[in-house]
Design a protein around this motif. Structure first.
Motif, short mmCIF file in Angstrom:
data_model
loop_
_atom_site.label_atom_id
_atom_site.label_comp_id
_atom_site.label_asym_id
_atom_site.label_seq_id
_atom_site.Cartn_x
_atom_site.Cartn_y
_atom_site.Cartn_z
N THR A 1 14.14 6.43 4.92
CA THR A 1 13.47 7.67 5.33
C THR A 1 12.13 7.41 6.00
O THR A 1 11.41 8.35 6.32
CB THR A 1 13.23 8.58 4.10
N ASN A 2 11.80 6.12 6.21
CA ASN A 2 10.50 5.77 6.80
C ASN A 2 9.38 6.46 6.03
O ASN A 2 8.56 7.20 6.59
CB ASN A 2 10.44 6.14 8.28
N ALA A 3 9.33 6.23 4.72
CA ALA A 3 8.39 6.91 3.84
C ALA A 3 6.95 6.67 4.26
O ALA A 3 6.60 5.63 4.82
CB ALA A 3 8.62 6.46 2.40
N GLY A 4 6.10 7.65 3.95
CA GLY A 4 4.70 7.57 4.32
C GLY A 4 3.79 7.55 3.11
O GLY A 4 3.38 6.51 2.64
N GLY A 5 3.47 8.72 2.56
CA GLY A 5 2.64 8.79 1.37
C GLY A 5 1.17 8.93 1.66
O GLY A 5 0.75 9.30 2.77
N THR A 6 0.37 8.59 0.66
CA THR A 6 -1.05 8.94 0.68
C THR A 6 -1.94 7.93 1.40
O THR A 6 -3.12 8.21 1.62
CB THR A 6 -1.57 9.11 -0.76
N ALA A 7 -1.42 6.76 1.76
CA ALA A 7 -2.27 5.74 2.37
C ALA A 7 -1.91 5.45 3.83
O ALA A 7 -2.36 4.45 4.39
CB ALA A 7 -2.20 4.44 1.56
N VAL A 8 -1.12 6.32 4.45
CA VAL A 8 -0.73 6.10 5.85
C VAL A 8 -1.95 6.09 6.77
O VAL A 8 -1.99 5.34 7.76
CB VAL A 8 0.27 7.19 6.30
N LEU A 9 -2.95 6.87 6.44
CA LEU A 9 -4.17 6.93 7.24
C LEU A 9 -4.71 5.54 7.52
O LEU A 9 -5.15 5.24 8.64
CB LEU A 9 -5.21 7.78 6.49
N ARG A 10 -4.66 4.67 6.52
CA ARG A 10 -5.21 3.32 6.69
C ARG A 10 -4.15 2.27 6.99
O ARG A 10 -4.36 1.37 7.80
CB ARG A 10 -5.98 2.93 5.44
N PRO B 1 0.76 -1.25 0.00
CA PRO B 1 0.00 0.00 0.00
C PRO B 1 0.79 1.30 0.00
O PRO B 1 0.18 2.37 -0.09
CB PRO B 1 -0.84 -0.11 1.27
N LEU B 2 2.12 1.25 0.13
CA LEU B 2 2.85 2.52 0.09
C LEU B 2 2.64 3.17 -1.26
O LEU B 2 2.82 2.54 -2.31
CB LEU B 2 4.35 2.28 0.32
N ARG B 3 2.30 4.46 -1.26
CA ARG B 3 1.99 5.16 -2.50
C ARG B 3 2.50 6.59 -2.39
O ARG B 3 2.00 7.38 -1.60
CB ARG B 3 0.47 5.13 -2.73
N ILE B 4 3.52 6.92 -3.19
CA ILE B 4 4.05 8.27 -3.23
C ILE B 4 4.29 8.67 -4.69
O ILE B 4 4.40 7.81 -5.57
CB ILE B 4 5.35 8.42 -2.41
#
Length: 478
Positions: free
Chosen positions: A152-161, A135-138
């Motif tokens: 960098t412990n990337a997050g992106g647009t789906a961290v909420l879920r 699910p990681l999406r950037i």
């Protein structure tokens, strides 16, 4: 470094990775020694492209023996200058792009094991080929690599879920600063046998070890999605709408992205082939995505309920609901192009902050007022992952102004004003972009003495000669 040492190191590197994978010509090294935004420029003794963990270990051990710094590098998409060397020309850049194999997709354990040089796009494709979701999406998924996402412990647009990379990782393999190999590639969801050592390396930006492989979590591939671009009264209204969306849709809320009017305008100006799905211009918008494993179209009614409730409460001004997968892709493309549109325009001050969701609307209002008091003509490009409290607050130069002059006059004072406000509201000055060089010295103002001392103690324990990505992340030694 004297000439004999340089010669010995180069010869040793060639012996380990092969002559074609050891780049020495200054012109050929230049793309590796310059960051994505062309703001940070360094020099290197050589660039090496290892093809295996054993080659990485050999390179690191050789450099450690000669006290040569090593700068790990993935896709070189960092916005903080964390993947380029300094100007001394002493460091070896170790780029992992040749380590690009997907090693295993386990659909029973729901795990994906892969080398660190696999791009995020390729990782997502491998999961989808097995009817699974990573699910990681950037926005940079076509060029960023898994190793960089981890570092960098990337997050992106789906961290909420789904959470960020820490939440999505079950194990890693990493080469330590002395060349030893640490591995936890077991794919276990429960392991209480001591310290969780993988967490030392995730988010450390290559200062403690070079991540060479990982085991990542996979999720069921959603069968149904519903997407809408929604005009809202204000960031305060956006927060209230998110609360209603979570109440009505629960865990189906996958993404909730804030977009300011200047951010949308910038994308539409730089990409005239795109059109806003909304008929009228609005000051603030959110991109909402719901997803589930139900039947296709099953979420449409849920999304409409969210929008109707938002309109009834006066939160929603207008909305465009994606009628097809192509529509949804176009909505997302507008959101994902904001970063590259700034790069093309130049002159953007990158503030990547996170704030408790309850405070984020007030933060945006106060930070905007503070910035406009310092730079009255700045375009307020504000966007990001409101659902998890992460906003990219990027004041941009006025149209027609010089990027260099705008940044020189405003970068330090604007970023300090924004970061200081975030810190005072119990936020972070780096939510997902890392620290690198750009934010390194600021940590002295925002981290306690105890925190800095602990970080330096860990660094010295693993890398006593400070050879692995030196002068990144940590401010002057305490």
């Amino acid at each position: 470094m004297d000439a004999p040492t340089s010669t010995a190191v180069i010869e040793g590197l060639r012996a380990i990775v092969g002559e074609k994978a050891c780049i020495e010509a200054p012109g050929d090294m230049q793309p590796f020694a310059t960051d994505y935004r062309k703001l940070y420029h360094g020099k290197a003794l050589a660039v090496v492209l290892p093809a295996s963990t054993q080659e990485v270990a050999g390179v690191v051990a050789l450099c450690a023996a000669h006290k040569v710094p090593v700068v790990p590098q993935g896709g070189n998409t960092s916005l903080m200058g964390g993947a380029v060397p300094d100007a001394s020309g002493r460091a070896v850049i170790l780029n992992l792009r040749r380590m690009n194999k997907v090693l295993e997709v386990d659909t029973v354990n729901d795990t994906l094991t892969l080398q660190a040089g696999v791009t995020l796009q390729a990782a997502r494709a491998a999961a989808e080929d097995a009817s699974r979701l990573f699910p990681l999406r950037i926005g940079s998924e076509g060029s960023c690599q898994i190793g960089g996402n981890l570092s960098t412990n990337a997050g992106g647009t789906a961290v909420l879920r789904y959470g960020n990379m820490r939440d999505l990782t079950l194990g890693i393999e990493a080469v330590l600063p002395d060349g030893r190999i640490f591995s936890s590639l077991r794919g276990l969801r429960k392991d209480n046998t001591g310290y969780d050592l993988k967490q030392l390396f995730i988010g450390s930006e290559g200062t403690l070890g070079i991540i060479t492989a990982a085991v990542l979590k996979l999720m069921p591939l959603p069968r149904a999605t519903a997407v809408a671009l929604v005009a809202v009264q204000s960031p305060h209204a956006a927060v209230q709408l998110l609360t209603e969306a979570k109440r009505i849709a629960g865990q189906a809320v996958t993404a909730f992205e804030l977009i300011s009017a200047p951010a949308l305008a910038l994308v539409l100006e730089s990409m005239p082939q795109l059109r806003s799905p909304l008929a009228d211009a609005h000051g603030w918008m959110v991109l909402i995505e719901l997803s589930s494993g139900g039947e296709p179209g099953s979420l449409d009614a849920t999304l409409l309920s969210v929008l109707e409730e938002g309109m009834a409460q006066g939160l929603v001004l207008d909305a465009a609901v994606a009628a097809s997968g192509a529509d949804a892709q176009n909505f997302w493309r507008i959101r994902e192009e904001i970063s590259d549109a700034q790069t093309r325009e130049g002159g953007s001050i990158k503030c990547d902050i996170s704030i408790p969701l309850s405070k984020i609307a007030d933060f945006i209002a106060e930070a905007s007022a503070a910035v406009l008091a310092l730079a009255p003509d700045a375009r307020m490009v504000i966007y990001g992952h409101m659902g998890d409290g992460n906003v990219h607050f990027n004041p941009l130069k006025p149209k027609g102004a010089s990027s260099a002059q705008f940044l020189e006059a405003n970068y330090a004072r604007v970023s300090h004003a924004v970061d200081g406000l975030a810190h005072r509201q119990n936020g972070s000055i780096s939510a997902e972009h890392g620290v690198g060089v750009a934010k390194r010295d600021d940590l002295s103002a925002y981290k306690s003495e105890v925190e800095l001392e602990l970080m330096w103690q860990i660094k010295r324990a693993l890398d006593p000669d400070n050879l692995l990505n030196p002068a990144k992340v940590l401010p002057q030694a305490a």
